[in-house]
Structure formats: C-alpha cells, structure tokens
Write an enzyme that holds these catalytic residues in place. Structure first.
Site, short mmCIF file in Angstrom:
data_model
loop_
_atom_site.label_atom_id
_atom_site.label_comp_id
_atom_site.label_asym_id
_atom_site.label_seq_id
_atom_site.Cartn_x
_atom_site.Cartn_y
_atom_site.Cartn_z
N LEU A 84 -11.22 -0.07 2.96
CA LEU A 84 -9.80 -0.29 2.70
C LEU A 84 -9.74 -1.32 1.58
CD1 LEU A 84 -6.78 -0.03 3.37
CD2 LEU A 84 -7.12 -1.78 5.13
N HIS A 85 -9.25 -0.89 0.41
CA HIS A 85 -9.23 -1.76 -0.77
C HIS A 85 -7.79 -2.04 -1.14
CE1 HIS A 85 -10.07 -3.24 -4.82
NE2 HIS A 85 -11.32 -3.39 -4.40
N LEU A 86 -7.41 -3.33 -1.13
CA LEU A 86 -6.02 -3.75 -1.33
C LEU A 86 -5.78 -4.18 -2.78
CD1 LEU A 86 -5.78 -5.90 1.93
CD2 LEU A 86 -5.15 -3.50 1.63
N GLY A 87 -5.15 -3.30 -3.55
CA GLY A 87 -4.83 -3.61 -4.93
C GLY A 87 -5.99 -3.37 -5.87
N MET A 112 -6.19 1.63 -1.53
CA MET A 112 -7.06 2.79 -1.42
C MET A 112 -7.76 2.82 -0.06
SD MET A 112 -6.60 2.03 -4.75
CE MET A 112 -7.48 0.51 -4.77
#
Length: 163
Positions: free
Chosen positions: A84-87, A132
């Site tokens: 889980l990729h934030l930004g 993402m």
C-alpha cells in the site's frame, strides 16, 4: 485460558478493497513509471477525494511500515504480498503527512482503519496524492480483476485468484 497469547487468526478473503475514498485509476495512468510500467507488480490506484481515512485494502499481517509511513506491506493468507503506497514521492516530504496507527506484526482486516493521510498538506507541498495497491509477488497470482468506479474507503474494488 491464555487466549491473549494466541496469534490472531486471519480470515481468508481474496477481495481487494479501496484503501481511501476516491476514484479508481488504472496503474498505467499513474504519474510514475515505477507504478505505471508495473515494475513493482500489478494492482490498482485510487485518486483520493474528500476523506483522509486510510484503511487496509486486504486482510492479512502487516510485514512492513516505512519509517516515513508512506508505504505499508501486508501478507495475505493466500500468499500474496501487498504494498500500500500512499502518494507519489511523498517519501521526500520533510513534514510527514501520515498518521499511521499500526505496526509490523499487526493482523488487519480488510477495511480496518490504518490511519490518515493529510491530502491538503501533500497537495500544498506539490506532491501527488494517488494511492496504489500493488501485488508484489506476481509469480503466484493467477488472475486479478478490478472495477473502474468511485469508491468509499473499504468498498470492494476487485478480486485475486492465486495459483
């Protein structure tokens, strides 16, 4: 008697859920070649809108929380590893916009709150807020299906089937 010593059981769930409120975005349209060219794996993205609550996109065990809190790894019971990729490039922000409330070893349910991301702070600093959900061990993935729509955090986006 000592149930608090037992490891929490993770329910098997092959669904993928939206990690934040927003609009579905195909990975190919993400403004970063690492994700758009699927160098890290396949999955989907959400363009956030409104609420800043971040939830788990899958059920599993947390295997990694980046020191900057911009990325979280989760291992699903079916063997898939999720990033889980934030930004985009938010790792480079000097003032972290993330308040993440889980740690490595935590067992999470799909849709469970993980924390928040300050969308205004990210936008004001000139960074992209796209979130993402990436399957990083594609070798065991048989199929991935997703639905293009607008989602609330925790709503079903798609499904995975492993070999």
């Amino acid at each position: 008697m000592f149930s608090f010593l037992k490891k929490q059981e993770i329910l098997t769930d092959n669904n993928l859920y939206s990690p934040i409120q927003g609009e579905f975005l195909d990975l190919e349209k993400v403004n970063d070649p690492v994700f758009s060219e699927k160098a890290m794996g396949d999955g989907f993205a959400i363009q956030p809108s409104g609420d800043e609550l971040v939830v788990s996109p899958v059920a599993g065990e947390v295997t990694m929380v980046a020191g900057t809190k911009h990325a979280i790894g989760i291992h699903m019971p079916n063997g898939l590893d999720i990033l889980l990729h934030l930004g985009l490039d938010t790792v480079n922000m000097s003032d972290s916009p993330f308040n993440i409330n889980i740690k490595v070893g935590s067992v999470v349910s799909a849709g469970q709150g993980l924390g928040t991301m300050n969308l205004e702070k990210i936008n004001s600093a000139g960074f992209d807020t796209t979130v993402m959900v990436i399957i990083t061990n594609m070798n065991i993935l048989k199929t991935l299906t997703t639905n293009d729509d607008r989602y609330q955090a925790g709503e079903k986006v798609g499904e995975v089937i492993v070999n």
